[in-house]
Design an enzyme around this catalytic site. Structure first.
Site, PDB file in Angstrom:
ATOM      1  CB  CYS A  50      -0.968   0.026   1.185  1.00 15.37           C
ATOM      2  SG  CYS A  50      -0.212   0.400   2.784  1.00 15.37           S
ATOM      3  CG  LEU A 348      18.974 -10.900 -11.711  1.00 15.93           C
ATOM      4  CD1 LEU A 348      17.756 -10.909 -12.603  1.00 15.93           C
ATOM      5  CD2 LEU A 348      20.230 -10.535 -12.501  1.00 15.93           C
ATOM      6  N   GLY A 350      16.895 -12.757  -6.019  1.00 18.50           N
ATOM      7  CA  GLY A 350      15.682 -13.096  -5.288  1.00 18.50           C
ATOM      8  C   GLY A 350      14.534 -13.394  -6.216  1.00 18.50           C
ATOM      9  CG  ASP A 360       5.980  -8.701 -13.740  1.00 18.23           C
ATOM     10  OD1 ASP A 360       5.127  -9.603 -13.728  1.00 18.23           O
ATOM     11  OD2 ASP A 360       5.725  -7.531 -13.413  1.00 18.23           O
ATOM     12  CE  LYS A 419       2.073  -7.394 -14.682  1.00 18.91           C
ATOM     13  NZ  LYS A 419       2.926  -6.751 -13.654  1.00 18.91           N
ATOM     14  CG  PHE A 899     -26.606   2.375   1.930  1.00 16.81           C
ATOM     15  CD1 PHE A 899     -25.727   1.918   2.895  1.00 16.81           C
ATOM     16  CD2 PHE A 899     -27.954   2.329   2.202  1.00 16.81           C
ATOM     17  CE1 PHE A 899     -26.189   1.415   4.104  1.00 16.81           C
ATOM     18  CE2 PHE A 899     -28.426   1.838   3.408  1.00 16.81           C
ATOM     19  CZ  PHE A 899     -27.544   1.373   4.365  1.00 16.81           C
ATOM     20  CD  GLU A1246     -23.621   7.221   0.561  1.00 16.28           C
ATOM     21  OE1 GLU A1246     -23.645   5.989   0.571  1.00 16.28           O
ATOM     22  OE2 GLU A1246     -24.473   7.937   1.115  1.00 16.28           O
TER      23      GLU A1246
END
Length: 1292
Positions: A50, A348, A350, A360, A419, A899, A1246
């Site tokens: 995140c 690389l 890892g 990728d 991709k 909602f 909303e």
């Protein structure tokens, strides 16, 4: 190799940290927050997905003499990797006391903060870029934020703020100011993106501080001195021993002595493993080995050190001596979708050792015929061909070996990589591919040899050998491409159903076609890597009114685009959220034990192992409940702590109480619960057949349905369904409960339901409500997810606090939070629609079912609002809309922005599209034909006066240049076979006011102090929507004082009782009126003193009132609106007024993959007279992007057994900054008053989400164009959400 525990040395914000007894599994984020109190570094996911915990880590490169700065997610940085490094957090670059850094200042002044939880991470990503490159391009700025998510803002204001640091951007103090205000030459050439001639901006560029890179803090000189990082060090903890060698021979020696040792470099995977590991682990950190960070060419092979980061690999593509190495030149395109934090940490070696098809670079490395070079202490270096070894599941390395480098043949090839994923950036591939084509030097377009590898979400890499043989020796032509695709289709056929889906097979064929078409288009001879992606030039405008003449306020607070009232605290990390509250003496931590079964009898709970762990104080279960053991005593349908039966996965069984978070979480994982499965287990809308429902059906009707169908020329019937959506607010559910005397308790939490939570805690404790005080300072995002589910952590911590008589804290981790909070209701609708040949709908019958989960919660309220909006904004004379909630064995689906309306609107708009297609009419004409008009009455008896939807429709068509662009889209589609564009315009209206009449009330408390300052308390909760900012504007205007004299206090139940929940886009309306009423009372009390001495001023009037013993404190109360809908009689109205808007979106769809690009969006909203245009536009943009995620990207996925698979930002993909419209225009309807709204404004939280449906409709339009060209039927179903797989399905 015997090594003692060494001293860990690093710097944080310029201060030296020396740690002797360190636990190596501790992450940097945990240390910053827990030990240093630097809570600006937020915990949003604890898995690096995140960006909220982003910090800058700096190192001195002794070889180059340069200081290297990297943005890293601190939750994935084991603390021992920091030896000899310097860490900078947002607190270290600026504060309220010392002044804000320009990066912090600009995100505030450009209105880039809402809830503020993501803000420090955004700041640090941008700050790190500036430290590395003080004059970045706009693309570099955009790329730096790929690893940061924001659920509130819609990203546009954040991007606008940070683009001002680019040398390419106008409206920047570094580039001479704003093009609107100066005659200087625009860096953008007065063209795309330039603001000259555009409407006024929300931000005054002249008020921004200049960025001066020479004024940045210096790198600690002590870390530049030789010696600190030149020796082998070892850090020993209770479970983890961490070695940090400085030479390869040292690393090989340690590995030979500890064959099971884990190798660490970037730690992107290991850091997560260490958090949950309970066994002893030895780690060898090779990040400091220079031998593994070099590159050289030997005998025509480029040897790349395994320790090179992805960012290093990208940099290598600019090295002149590597210009002819095709694979290296292809790397930037493969990695351009990665976030900067991941590029900086992942290595690389890892990447290769993970051995997954989804990673990728693997297809590129395998197709490029690369090999790995491994070494051990005992044996010589050994070469392993990636194509042979890494297609298998087993690890090809021997226990004592370490991967030291990767060999890349220096071949010059035509290279293409592709991709496809649900999201363009920071997402694992659904399918990826790499193509290496050797092109004949003597004959154009002739392929001498070929290598192809497919990866992605498949069991293992696929190398289509027969297809490569087919390509070799052939000349590329359109005919040959068709033959090649058939050859590939035939070769992939055995894989289908064995891990490769039909859609993935189509993607694979599409990639091959795109590669060969690119070769034809470029007529390449293998001298460069090609790409068909062009950088977007993002632009936007915001059109609004500012109250220039003070008709609404003398001091012009209301109507002004003021920044968020606590934006500066958010940017500097000083804004306090629940888990930022400092720990108190004796505080304990609790973590719940959750059910792993959907429906089962609990046959045993073994706590022995957990209770024996050091630091564990005890537990709570249902036997510790002195009051009512239900979440909602009113419904009595969900136990707070399960007694003998669990009804959904994630139900709380008990809770472990310990001295700290890590101990509590580990102990909770050690609790052994045994079950006896029960039947039935109902997980989907199959509940309809099982007649498993929550409550009775709800219905709204008008006219004579039977007569309407009889009058119709045509009738269509169908079935439509939508999936769910997760909230993914950045701050997870949590609470801190503090016991007081005589069974009183204070609960600090983030909830939208202060009063409801107070009652729930009182009921579970068996005490009166006055014994419970609930306090909410701010919420890190809510969107409805902090309503009913927010009760859980508060109730269980209150129980534990009462039992142990000590403060107890509980913060849910991201995965458990996502599991517990069900999110938006999946739905199924069956419809029948009758209409004339001209497209006028005469009759509509809809039966809507929603998946409510296990309990009522808000599900019946959601279905009621969905039914109320069953005709959307269209006047249909004969309507019957029914709705029913299904009971399933999932955690309860609850409130989420909109909602129920997003599902119902999707259904209605699909019905209208079906009518238009059936009649060969343009969809926007059919919509226009049905639109409500002034003076008409809705199905809920809302009389439409001052109704602005038709005006919004016309203004949006004008703003979007709809008619002209419709023709341009047709022209584009006629000349492009593989890409199609679609354009759609869509209206909406949303009722403001809660249809349960009694809830439309609010209270407030206002104090004036003798120095003239004002403190306001009201019942609404600030969660990023700008509520407190608007309340401050209302209070300051009503009292006639400056904005900065007003402070809005935390929301607490002992100050304002019985508050209505902060929901339904009505909180400013309710609480603003209450505050206004209180302020009017105070104005009247001060009137005699003002009239007696008009020139004295505010402070003296207040002082005079005080000495005259006049009360300077009062309450305000409002009961708002005379409305309420009765379902029995179908009489209303259901709301006080309607907020209307229209959205127009254009997309471009890749017909070979189903991917889309959001080209442009124009929105016109009726917000009445805006109290704060910046806040309202922020809500519009943020709501739109959240809705865009719902309709186009966010897919909730369960396993066949019902396990939630998309339980965090790592697997559940919400939009990123790169996903917003390339052109994003928002206009607030001008000259518009609302006599039913506070200060003539309208609720806005909303409604804008619904306008994102225009993107889905535009995608439908593009798919339709492609189908027509292919000779397929115009009648098709585009599934929800419109991820690439579903779009490709519709295309074929």
């Amino acid at each position: 190799m015997a090594v003692n525990t060494d001293m860990l040395v690093f710097f944080v914000n310029g201060k030296k940290v020396c740690l002797r007894n360190v636990e190596p599994e501790t992450t940097l984020m945990a240390y910053l927050r827990r030990d240093l109190g630097l809570t600006g570094t937020k915990n949003g996911c604890d898995e690096g997905s995140c960006g909220a915990c982003t910090v800058m880590v700096s190192a001195y490169n002794r070889d180059s003499g340069r200081i290297v700065h990297k943005a890293l997610t601190s939750c994935m940085v084991p603390i021992c990797t920091l030896h000899g490094l310097a860490v900078t957090t947002t607190e270290g670059i600026g504060s309220l006391a010392t002044g804000l850094h320009p990066v912090q200042e600009r995100i505030v002044k450009f209105h880039g903060t809402q809830c503020g939880f993501c803000t420090p991470g955004m700041v640090m990503s941008m700050y790190t870029l500036l430290r590395s490159n003080p004059n970045p391009t706009r693309k570099q700025v955009s790329d730096s934020l790929h690893g940061n998510i924001c659920r509130c803002t819609g990203y546009r204001p954040i991007m606008d703020a940070f683009w001002t640091f680019s040398k390419e951007t106008c409206c920047s103090p570094e580039n001479g100011g704003c093009c609107q205000d100066t005659d200087l030459s625009c860096p953008q050439g007065n063209s795309a993106g330039c603001c000259r001639g555009q409407p006024a901006k929300l931000t005054d560029i002249s008020s921004l501080s200049l960025y001066d890179p020479t004024q940045e803090p210096i790198f600690p000189p002590e870390l530049q001195v030789e010696g600190l990082c030149e020796n082998l060090v070892c850090f020993r903890g209770r479970r983890v021993t961490w070695y940090r060698p400085v030479t390869l021979s040292q690393a090989l020696q340690i590995k030979s002595e500890n064959p099971d040792a884990q190798i660490a470099s970037g730690c992107t995977f290991l850091a997560q493993q260490l958090k949950t590991c309970v066994q002893e682990v030895i780690v060898i950190d090779i990040s400091g080995l220079k031998e593994l960070k070099s590159h050289e060419i030997k005998n025509g092979v480029l040897m790349l050190g395994a320790g090179l980061s992805m960012a290093d690999l990208i940099d290598l593509s600019d090295h002149g001596d590597l210009a002819e190495v095709s694979l290296v030149q292809a790397v930037p395109k493969v990695l351009e979708s990665w976030g900067s934090q991941l590029k900086n940490s992942a290595t690389l070696g890892g990447h290769i050792m993970l051995r997954g098809a989804r990673y990728d670079l693997m297809p590129l490395l395998v197709a490029g015929d690369c090999f790995a070079l491994v070494a051990s202490k005992a044996d010589a270096e050994r070469k392993i061909q990636l194509k042979e070894a890494f297609l298998r599941d087993s690890n090809p390395l021997k226990p004592c070996e370490i991967l030291i480098s990767v060999g890349v043949p220096c071949a010059q090839k035509f290279v293409q990589t592709f991709k496809v994923a649900k999201r363009k950036h920071q997402d694992l591939a659904s399918l990826s591919a790499a193509f290496f084509l050797g092109i004949s030097p003597s004959e154009k377009l002739k392929i001498d040899d070929a290598q192809i590898t497919y990866g992605g979400n498949i069991p293992s890499l696929i190398v289509p050998v027969e297809t490569t043989k087919f390509l070799a020796g052939r000349k590329v032509s359109e005919e040959m491409i068709g033959e090649a695709m058939l050859a590939l289709q035939s070769e992939l056929l055995p894989f289908e159903g064995k891990g490769l889906s039909k859609t993935q097979s189509l993607w694979a064929q599409g990639f091959l076609s795109k590669c060969l078409l690119e070769l034809i288009a470029g007529n390449q001879q293998g001298d460069r890597v090609t790409t068909n992606e062009q950088p977007d030039i993002y632009k936007s405008c915001q059109i609004f009114e500012i109250d220039q003449e003070g008709t609404f306020s003398k001091l012009k607070a209301v109507g002004q685009p003021l920044t968020h009232s606590t934006g500066e605290e958010q940017a500097t990390g000083e804004a306090v959220f629940i888990d930022d509250i400092p720990m108190t003496v004796g505080e304990l931590y609790m973590y719940p034990v959750l059910s792993t079964q959907h429906h089962a009898k609990i046959t045993g709970v073994d706590l022995s192992e957990a209770l024996s762990m050091p630091g564990v104080h005890g537990y709570i279960d249902h036997k510790d409940v002195p009051g009512v053991n239900f979440v909602f005593a009113e419904y009595a349908d969900e136990e707070l702590l399960a007694t003998d039966t669990v009804h959904h996965c994630g139900q709380i069984i008990c809770g472990i109480v310990a001295t700290d978070r890590d101990t509590a979480v580990s102990a909770a994982q050690c609790v052994k619960v045994t079950y006896e499965d029960l039947t039935p287990v109902i997980l989907t809308i199959q509940a309809i057949e099982a007649k498993s429902f929550l409550g009775l059906p709800w219905r709204v009707t008008r006219g004579n349905l039977e007569a309407g169908f009889a009058q119709s020329d045509e009738v269509l019937e169908g079935e439509l369904s939508t999936k769910g959506q997760k909230h993914i607010y950045l701050e997870t559910l949590g609470a801190l409960s503090v016991p007081r005397e005589r069974d009183q308790i204070e609960v600090y939490t983030g909830t939208q339901l202060c009063h409801t939570l107070q009652i729930a805690v009182a009921e579970v404790l068996g005490v009166p409500a006055h014994n419970v005080v609930v306090k909410v300072k701010r919420i890190g995002g809510g969107f409805g997810g902090k309503e009913s589910r927010s009760l859980l952590p508060s109730m269980i911590t209150a129980l534990a606090a009462r039992k142990f008589r000590r403060p107890v804290r509980c913060i849910f981790n991201r995965k458990d939070d996502t599991l517990i909070n069900g999110g938006r209701h999946p739905s199924l609708a069956r419809y029948k629609v009758g209409f004339t040949k001209e497209g006028k709908i005469i009759a509509l019958q809809t039966m809507l079912y929603t998946n409510g989960g296990i309990t009522k919660e808000t599900s019946n309220s959601v279905i009621k609002l969905a039914v109320i909006r069953g005709e959307s904004c269209y006047n249909i004379p004969n309507v019957l809309v029914e709705g029913r909630v299904c009971r399933t064995n999932h955690s309860s689906h609850a409130s989420l922005r909109g909602f129920g309306c997003p599902q119902m609107l999707w259904i209605v708009e699909n019905i209208l599209t079906a009518v238009a297609t059936h009649l060969s009419l343009q969809p926007h004409k059919v919509r226009e034909l049905q639109l409500y008009k002034e003076g008409e009455t809705t199905i809920t008896n809302c009389f439409l006066e001052n109704f602005k939807l038709p005006k919004c429709w016309e203004e949006c068509k004008s703003l979007a240049d709809f008619d002209k662009r419709s023709q341009l889209v047709k022209e584009f589609n006629s000349t492009n076979k593989q890409r199609k564009r679609g354009l759609a315009i869509q209206p909406m209206m949303f009722g403001i006011g809660i249809y349960d009449k009694f809830l439309n009330q609010a209270g407030a408390l206002v104090h004036i102090y003798t120095d003239g300052s004002v403190l306001v308390t009201h019942g609404g909760c600030e969660m990023g929507q700008g509520l407190h900012t608007k309340i401050k504007q209302i209070a300051s205007d009503t009292l006639g004082i400056s904005f900065d004299k007003v402070l809005v206090s935390e929301t607490c139940t002992n100050m304002v009782p019985n508050a209505t929940a902060t929901v339904a886009s009505v909180s400013t309306e309710l609480n603003g009126r209450a505050v206004h009423a209180a302020c009017i009372t105070l104005v009247e009390r001060l009137r005699p003193f003002r009239e007696a001495d008009p020139q004295a001023g505010w402070e003296k009037w207040v002082s005079a009132a005080y000495f005259s013993r006049v009360s300077l404190s009062t309450t305000g109360f409002v009961s708002y609106g005379d409305f309420g809908f009765d379902f029995d009689t179908c009489k209303g109205p259901d709301c006080m007024y309607l907020t209307c808007g229209v959205g127009c979106s254009e997309v471009e769809v890749d017909c070979l993959t189903g991917e889309h690009k959001l080209v442009r969006t124009d929105i016109v909203m009726d917000v009445g007279r805006s109290i704060n245009p910046a806040v309202d536009i922020g809500q519009i943009e943020g709501g739109f992007v959240q809705g865009y995620g719902y309709y186009m990207m966010e897919e909730v996925v369960h396993s066949p057994e019902g396990k939630l698979l998309t339980d965090s930002p790592l697997t559940y993909k919400i939009p990123l900054a790169a996903d917003i419209p390339a052109q994003f225009n928002v206009a607030l309807l001008k000259n518009n008053l609302n006599d039913k709204g506070i200060y003539s404004s309208k609720g806005i939280g909303e409604p804008p989400l619904l306008l994102a449906l225009s993107v889905y409709l535009a995608t439908h339009d593009a798919v339709k164009s492609a189908r027509v060209e292919r000779g397929l039927s115009e009648v098709f179903y585009l599934e929800h959400p419109s991820i690439p797989a579903n779009v490709l399905k519709a295309l074929n």
